[in-house]
Scaffold this motif. Sequence first.
Motif, short mmCIF file in Angstrom:
data_model
loop_
_atom_site.label_atom_id
_atom_site.label_comp_id
_atom_site.label_asym_id
_atom_site.label_seq_id
_atom_site.Cartn_x
_atom_site.Cartn_y
_atom_site.Cartn_z
N ILE A 1 5.27 16.91 5.19
CA ILE A 1 6.29 17.54 6.04
C ILE A 1 7.34 18.26 5.19
O ILE A 1 7.64 19.43 5.42
CB ILE A 1 6.96 16.49 6.95
N PHE A 2 7.87 17.55 4.22
CA PHE A 2 8.93 18.18 3.41
C PHE A 2 9.08 17.47 2.07
O PHE A 2 9.10 16.24 2.02
CB PHE A 2 10.28 18.12 4.15
N ARG A 3 9.21 18.26 1.01
CA ARG A 3 9.50 17.72 -0.32
C ARG A 3 10.80 18.34 -0.83
O ARG A 3 10.97 19.56 -0.77
CB ARG A 3 8.40 18.09 -1.32
N GLY A 4 11.68 17.49 -1.34
CA GLY A 4 12.98 17.95 -1.79
C GLY A 4 12.91 19.03 -2.85
O GLY A 4 13.61 20.04 -2.78
N VAL A 5 12.00 18.85 -3.80
CA VAL A 5 11.92 19.82 -4.90
C VAL A 5 11.57 21.20 -4.36
O VAL A 5 12.15 22.21 -4.77
CB VAL A 5 10.85 19.36 -5.93
N SER B 1 17.98 7.12 -1.79
CA SER B 1 18.77 7.95 -2.71
C SER B 1 18.00 9.20 -3.11
O SER B 1 16.78 9.13 -3.31
CB SER B 1 19.11 7.18 -3.99
N PRO B 2 18.73 10.32 -3.23
CA PRO B 2 18.06 11.54 -3.68
C PRO B 2 17.62 11.43 -5.14
O PRO B 2 18.02 10.51 -5.83
CB PRO B 2 19.14 12.61 -3.51
N TYR B 3 16.82 12.35 -5.57
CA TYR B 3 16.29 12.44 -6.94
C TYR B 3 15.25 11.35 -7.23
O TYR B 3 14.91 11.13 -8.37
CB TYR B 3 17.40 12.40 -8.00
N THR C 1 11.41 9.45 -5.76
CA THR C 1 10.21 9.76 -4.98
C THR C 1 9.77 8.49 -4.25
O THR C 1 10.26 7.39 -4.54
CB THR C 1 9.05 10.16 -5.90
N THR C 2 8.82 8.66 -3.38
CA THR C 2 8.31 7.47 -2.68
C THR C 2 7.40 6.64 -3.59
O THR C 2 7.16 5.48 -3.29
CB THR C 2 7.60 7.85 -1.37
N ASP C 3 6.91 7.21 -4.68
CA ASP C 3 6.20 6.39 -5.67
C ASP C 3 7.16 5.35 -6.24
O ASP C 3 6.83 4.17 -6.35
CB ASP C 3 5.66 7.25 -6.82
N LEU D 1 0.85 -1.20 0.00
CA LEU D 1 0.00 0.00 0.00
C LEU D 1 0.88 1.24 0.00
O LEU D 1 1.73 1.40 0.88
CB LEU D 1 -0.91 0.01 1.24
N LYS D 2 0.68 2.10 -1.01
CA LYS D 2 1.41 3.38 -1.05
C LYS D 2 0.46 4.49 -0.60
O LYS D 2 -0.63 4.66 -1.15
CB LYS D 2 1.90 3.66 -2.48
N LEU D 3 0.91 5.24 0.41
CA LEU D 3 0.17 6.41 0.88
C LEU D 3 1.04 7.63 0.69
O LEU D 3 2.24 7.59 1.01
CB LEU D 3 -0.11 6.30 2.38
N SER D 4 0.48 8.71 0.21
CA SER D 4 1.27 9.93 0.18
C SER D 4 1.25 10.53 1.58
O SER D 4 0.34 10.25 2.38
CB SER D 4 0.70 10.93 -0.83
N GLY E 1 13.63 15.29 2.87
CA GLY E 1 12.37 14.65 2.47
C GLY E 1 12.33 13.20 2.94
O GLY E 1 11.31 12.71 3.44
N MET E 2 13.45 12.51 2.78
CA MET E 2 13.49 11.10 3.22
C MET E 2 13.32 11.00 4.73
O MET E 2 12.65 10.08 5.23
CB MET E 2 14.79 10.45 2.75
N LEU E 3 13.89 11.95 5.46
CA LEU E 3 13.69 11.95 6.92
C LEU E 3 12.21 12.16 7.26
O LEU E 3 11.69 11.59 8.22
CB LEU E 3 14.55 13.04 7.57
N1 UDP Z 1 12.77 11.28 -1.47
C1 UDP Z 1 14.02 11.00 -2.03
N2 UDP Z 1 14.27 9.72 -2.45
C2 UDP Z 1 13.36 8.72 -2.38
C3 UDP Z 1 12.08 9.02 -1.83
C4 UDP Z 1 11.82 10.30 -1.37
O1 UDP Z 1 14.87 11.86 -2.13
O2 UDP Z 1 13.64 7.58 -2.78
C5 UDP Z 1 12.53 12.61 -0.90
C6 UDP Z 1 12.14 13.64 -1.95
O3 UDP Z 1 12.71 14.87 -1.59
C7 UDP Z 1 10.64 13.69 -1.81
C8 UDP Z 1 10.45 13.51 -0.31
O4 UDP Z 1 11.46 12.55 0.02
O5 UDP Z 1 10.13 14.93 -2.21
C9 UDP Z 1 9.10 13.01 0.12
O6 UDP Z 1 8.67 11.97 -0.71
P1 UDP Z 1 7.46 12.16 -1.74
O7 UDP Z 1 7.51 13.53 -2.36
O8 UDP Z 1 7.48 11.00 -2.67
O9 UDP Z 1 6.22 12.06 -0.77
P2 UDP Z 1 4.64 12.07 -1.10
O10 UDP Z 1 4.41 13.02 -2.23
O11 UDP Z 1 4.27 10.67 -1.49
O12 UDP Z 1 4.02 12.49 0.18
#
Ligand code: UDP
Length: 271
Positions: free
Chosen positions: A82-86, A162-164, A166-168, A36-39, A102-104
């Motif tokens: 909480i935080f998005r890298g972009v 790894s950076p760059y 996403t959790t998708d 299950l993937k949850l944002s 973002g990973m944290l």
């Molecule tokens: N992220 C990353 N590598 C990964 C997964 C996540 O660097 O393999 C960072 C990235 O900055 C991302 C943030 O973690 O923006 C949060 O993940 P994501 O945006 O996928 O979260 P969601 O949109 O699902 O809440």
Amino acid sequence: MSARQQGGGGQAERAPGPTVDEARLWKAPDYRRILLKLSGEALMGESSFGLDTVTVERIAQEVKSVVGMGVQLCLVIGGGNIFRGVEGATKGLDRVTADYMGMLATVINALAVQGVLEAIGIHTRVLSAIPMASMCEPYIRRRAIRHMEKGRVVIFAAGTGSPYFTTDTAAALRAVEMDCDAMFKGTQVDGVYTDDPLKVPDAKRFDRLSYHDVLTKDLKVMDASAISLSRENHIPILVFSLQEPGAFAEVVAGRGTFTIITEEGQNDAGS
Ligand code: UDP
């Protein structure tokens, strides 16, 4: 308000393609193991940031229902609440640092969901792609599988590590590594639409789509690398509403409203 409510309890106009009955001919496999993937945003409830405990508790109950069906379950939770890298990178942080932040954020969410699941009697393990020995286990594939075989819900934290990414993409990767039968994406609405149904009232919902459709029509389901990875490894993706109580268990049972993405999907978006 969910799209179902907006569109009238699942009566939203459908995109051309198979009828609902035809789509129902797709029989839910007897799932052995699913992801299950949850944002992160799914955990916010009505707030604009962070975690809403009532929402997290509600999602935990949905998870519990599926565990009760005897399905092995793992979760990947995003960090966007909480935080998005972009976004961090647009505010002057270097991208790699921002992505680690973002990973944290995903680890914070994983620990929150773990706490709530344990409180309702579900055994869990958090496995982080970035080792954090005093908080959770490091990600080890065989260990994750063993946990699930023992009936524990595994929560994968820190994305791919790894950076760059996403959790998708992390979700698709873990679904492949865990040999999952399918990946479920819980969203605000009950499937994939031609447009955002919360903004465009006459958006049409698809019953079925192919990976190819999602990629070529740039449908906002999951990012392209997640779709490609799922396609290469034949992992069906089922998109359903997390807002509908009981919907996760219903969809796992092959009922309810959802969009399924496979190799053979046939709907022709918006034509
Ligand atoms: N992220 C990353 N590598 C990964 C997964 C996540 O660097 O393999 C960072 C990235 O900055 C991302 C943030 O973690 O923006 C949060 O993940 P994501 O945006 O996928 O979260 P969601 O949109 O699902 O809440």
